[in-house]
Structures are given as structure tokens and as C-alpha cells.
Motif scaffolding. Structure first.
Motif, PDB file in Angstrom:
ATOM      1  N   PRO A 173       7.550  -9.064  -6.842  1.00 43.47           N
ATOM      2  CA  PRO A 173       7.356  -8.092  -5.750  1.00 43.47           C
ATOM      3  C   PRO A 173       6.031  -8.330  -5.040  1.00 43.47           C
ATOM      4  O   PRO A 173       5.071  -8.826  -5.626  1.00 43.47           O
ATOM      5  CB  PRO A 173       7.372  -6.746  -6.479  1.00 43.47           C
ATOM      6  CG  PRO A 173       6.967  -7.065  -7.884  1.00 43.47           C
ATOM      7  CD  PRO A 173       7.502  -8.431  -8.171  1.00 43.47           C
ATOM      8  N   GLY A 174       5.974  -7.998  -3.761  1.00 41.75           N
ATOM      9  CA  GLY A 174       4.758  -8.177  -2.979  1.00 41.75           C
ATOM     10  C   GLY A 174       3.627  -7.299  -3.491  1.00 41.75           C
ATOM     11  O   GLY A 174       3.846  -6.268  -4.124  1.00 41.75           O
ATOM     12  N   GLY A 175       2.410  -7.720  -3.222  1.00 42.05           N
ATOM     13  CA  GLY A 175       1.265  -6.940  -3.674  1.00 42.05           C
ATOM     14  C   GLY A 175      -0.027  -7.688  -3.453  1.00 42.05           C
ATOM     15  O   GLY A 175      -0.132  -8.556  -2.583  1.00 42.05           O
ATOM     16  N   LEU A 176      -1.013  -7.376  -4.268  1.00 37.63           N
ATOM     17  CA  LEU A 176      -2.337  -7.978  -4.178  1.00 37.63           C
ATOM     18  C   LEU A 176      -2.609  -8.772  -5.448  1.00 37.63           C
ATOM     19  O   LEU A 176      -2.476  -8.242  -6.559  1.00 37.63           O
ATOM     20  CB  LEU A 176      -3.406  -6.897  -4.001  1.00 37.63           C
ATOM     21  CG  LEU A 176      -4.859  -7.380  -3.920  1.00 37.63           C
ATOM     22  CD1 LEU A 176      -5.080  -8.180  -2.629  1.00 37.63           C
ATOM     23  CD2 LEU A 176      -5.816  -6.195  -3.978  1.00 37.63           C
ATOM     24  N   ARG A 228       0.991   3.659 -13.584  1.00 37.62           N
ATOM     25  CA  ARG A 228       1.496   2.336 -13.228  1.00 37.62           C
ATOM     26  C   ARG A 228       2.064   1.647 -14.463  1.00 37.62           C
ATOM     27  O   ARG A 228       1.462   1.699 -15.536  1.00 37.62           O
ATOM     28  CB  ARG A 228       0.383   1.475 -12.631  1.00 37.62           C
ATOM     29  CG  ARG A 228      -0.070   1.913 -11.244  1.00 37.62           C
ATOM     30  CD  ARG A 228      -1.086   0.927 -10.686  1.00 37.62           C
ATOM     31  NE  ARG A 228      -1.451   1.262  -9.328  1.00 37.62           N
ATOM     32  CZ  ARG A 228      -2.278   0.524  -8.580  1.00 37.62           C
ATOM     33  NH1 ARG A 228      -2.820  -0.557  -9.089  1.00 37.62           N
ATOM     34  NH2 ARG A 228      -2.550   0.886  -7.339  1.00 37.62           N
ATOM     35  N   GLN A 244      -9.168 -12.864  -3.862  1.00 38.37           N
ATOM     36  CA  GLN A 244      -7.915 -12.131  -3.892  1.00 38.37           C
ATOM     37  C   GLN A 244      -7.117 -12.421  -2.630  1.00 38.37           C
ATOM     38  O   GLN A 244      -7.645 -12.884  -1.629  1.00 38.37           O
ATOM     39  CB  GLN A 244      -8.152 -10.631  -4.022  1.00 38.37           C
ATOM     40  CG  GLN A 244      -8.866 -10.005  -2.847  1.00 38.37           C
ATOM     41  CD  GLN A 244      -9.129  -8.523  -3.052  1.00 38.37           C
ATOM     42  OE1 GLN A 244      -9.304  -8.057  -4.170  1.00 38.37           O
ATOM     43  NE2 GLN A 244      -9.142  -7.770  -1.962  1.00 38.37           N
ATOM     44  N   SER A 282      -3.319 -10.949  -0.500  1.00 34.33           N
ATOM     45  CA  SER A 282      -2.076 -10.178  -0.428  1.00 34.33           C
ATOM     46  C   SER A 282      -0.914 -11.137  -0.192  1.00 34.33           C
ATOM     47  O   SER A 282      -1.075 -12.169   0.466  1.00 34.33           O
ATOM     48  CB  SER A 282      -2.154  -9.158   0.710  1.00 34.33           C
ATOM     49  OG  SER A 282      -3.195  -8.232   0.486  1.00 34.33           O
ATOM     50  N   LYS A 332       3.684 -11.392   0.122  1.00 33.05           N
ATOM     51  CA  LYS A 332       4.961 -10.714   0.255  1.00 33.05           C
ATOM     52  C   LYS A 332       5.875 -11.082  -0.916  1.00 33.05           C
ATOM     53  O   LYS A 332       5.552 -11.955  -1.726  1.00 33.05           O
ATOM     54  CB  LYS A 332       5.610 -11.078   1.592  1.00 33.05           C
ATOM     55  CG  LYS A 332       4.799 -10.634   2.809  1.00 33.05           C
ATOM     56  CD  LYS A 332       5.504 -11.009   4.099  1.00 33.05           C
ATOM     57  CE  LYS A 332       4.690 -10.551   5.305  1.00 33.05           C
ATOM     58  NZ  LYS A 332       5.347 -10.927   6.596  1.00 33.05           N
ATOM     59  N   TYR A 333       6.998 -10.415  -0.974  1.00 34.21           N
ATOM     60  CA  TYR A 333       8.029 -10.663  -1.980  1.00 34.21           C
ATOM     61  C   TYR A 333       8.326 -12.156  -2.107  1.00 34.21           C
ATOM     62  O   TYR A 333       8.540 -12.847  -1.114  1.00 34.21           O
ATOM     63  CB  TYR A 333       9.259  -9.880  -1.515  1.00 34.21           C
ATOM     64  CG  TYR A 333      10.566 -10.138  -2.218  1.00 34.21           C
ATOM     65  CD1 TYR A 333      10.941  -9.371  -3.312  1.00 34.21           C
ATOM     66  CD2 TYR A 333      11.446 -11.104  -1.748  1.00 34.21           C
ATOM     67  CE1 TYR A 333      12.160  -9.577  -3.923  1.00 34.21           C
ATOM     68  CE2 TYR A 333      12.670 -11.319  -2.356  1.00 34.21           C
ATOM     69  CZ  TYR A 333      13.014 -10.551  -3.446  1.00 34.21           C
ATOM     70  OH  TYR A 333      14.219 -10.759  -4.059  1.00 34.21           O
TER      71      TYR A 333
END
Length: 217
Positions: A68-71, A22, A89, A91, A93-94
């Protein structure tokens, strides 16, 4: 149609055959964020839910590229040695440049909101030509207790849904900032100091039958 963005990662990296690695696309420090605690029984049940707000712009030391989307994992510094405590935490989106985002970090235990129905009654009956009830008012007296066990001040937003489009709210006590949101929702916003408690009340009157037309005049 959609929006595309090409992320360029600076520098060089060695990736062994059959392995994965990564790479960080960008870094940002000292990003100012806003914490908001929300309570709405119809949506979240009896829990208070924590939200984290920020904007992908230069004012928040971001805004150079879309995110960018992610956690997202959130940690808090708990002492002078910079030990970290896991906060939650979410999640997402973009996030385009200049867009504001609100991340749900889940329910918390150190901020409490306890609503209680103190009294319910009816009044102002109206009758038709046959003597049948054609309209009335339902009056509810409510009390809400707030408690902040955190060592930091918090902002708590309480939404209360009204089961009728024709209503009136009369707040009392330290009810904070109060405003109607839409035809069946009201919002109270409170600033709570660290380790503090507060209570406030309100009277909710809903109009039924012909009383609805009378209340609109």
C-alpha cells in the motif's frame, strides 16, 4: 475501473473506545535494495539526488501482496551496536506485485558532481550564395569532477542535456559507461570506490543550419 486488494491482518487486537491504533499489515526482512545517485542539472539543479530501487517480488523477499502507498523512511546501521542513522524518506503510491519501484530520497552532500565548461568555440562555417552564414558547428569542451565522501562504494549516473537534436559526443579520460538516452540526452555511469575522486572530460559538437543536414549524411 481500478484494482482492489483486501488486506487481512492476522491475530487479535484490543482498541479502546475513542482511540486509534496502527497495525502492521506485513513484515519482510533482508530486502535487497540498490542505491543510485543521479545528477541532472535541468531537473535537480546542482545537487546529487539519491534513489533507492527494489522490486515487489519473491526475489526481494516480497511479492506476496501489493504494497500500500505511504511514506518510507530509510535508516542505516552505523556501528556494531546497531545504532541507526537517518538517511532520508520518500512518499510512494500503491506498488503491485512484480513491479519495480524507484524512490527519491532527496539530495545528498557526501556525493558531489561538478561540471565545468572549459572552452566554447565555433567552426566549419557554411555560406549561402549571398555570402551569409548558413551553417556552423558549436564545439564545447567540458570537464566533470566526481567525489565520493562515503565509506561505501556508490554508483553515480550523470545526465547531460544537449540543446540540439543534431550532435556528437567524444568522451575522454575515465568517462565510465557512456550511452545516448534520446535525441537530446546522454548518460555517463560511474562506479566510485569509498572516499575517492575522479575526473573525466568530453567534447560536445552541435550542428546548426545546413551543417545539420551534412552531419546526418
Amino acid at each position: 475501473l481500478s484494482e482492489y486488494f483486501l488486506y487481512t491482518i492476522e491475530g487479535t487486537e484490543t482498541v479502546r473506545t475513542g482511540s486509534a491504533k496502527r497495525l502492521a499489515s506485513f513484515t519482510a526482512g533482508q530486502v535487497p535494495v540498490t542505491n543510485l545517485y543521479k545528477f541532472e542539472q535541468e531537473r535537480y539543479g546542482d545537487a546529487v539526488v539519491r534513489f533507492l530501487n527494489f522490486k515487489n517480488d519473491k526475489e526481494h523477499t516480497l511479492g506476496e501482496t501489493p504494497i500500500p502507498g505511504g511514506l518510507l523512511k530509510v535508516y542505516r546501521t552505523v556501528d556494531d551496536r546497531r545504532h541507526l542513522s537517518y538517511e532520508g524518506q520518500s512518499s510512494f503510491k500503491y506498488i503491485p506485485v512484480d513491479q519495480e519501484v524507484e524512490l527519491n530520497l532527496g539530495p545528498v552532500r557526501d556525493v558531489i558532481v561538478e561540471p565545468k565548461l572549459m572552452e566554447i568555440r565555433t567552426a566549419n562555417y557554411r555560406f549561402d550564395a549571398r555570402g551569409n552564414i548558413s551553417g556552423w558547428d558549436e564545439i564545447q569542451t567540458c570537464r566533470i569532477r566526481l567525489k565520493n565522501s562515503r565509506p561505501l562504494p556508490v554508483t553515480v549516473q550523470i545526465r547531460r542535456n544537449v540543446p540540439s537534436p543534431d550532435w556528437q559526443i567524444t568522451p575522454s579520460g575515465e568517462f565510465g559507461d557512456y550511452e545516448p538516452v534520446d535525441k537530446d540526452t546522454v548518460k555517463f555511469t560511474h562506479q566510485l570506490p569509498p572516499h575517492s575522486e575522479r575526473s573525466f572530460g568530453y567534447v560536445q559538437t552541435t550542428y546548426h543550419g545546413v551543417r545539420r543536414q551534412e552531419a546526418r549524411r
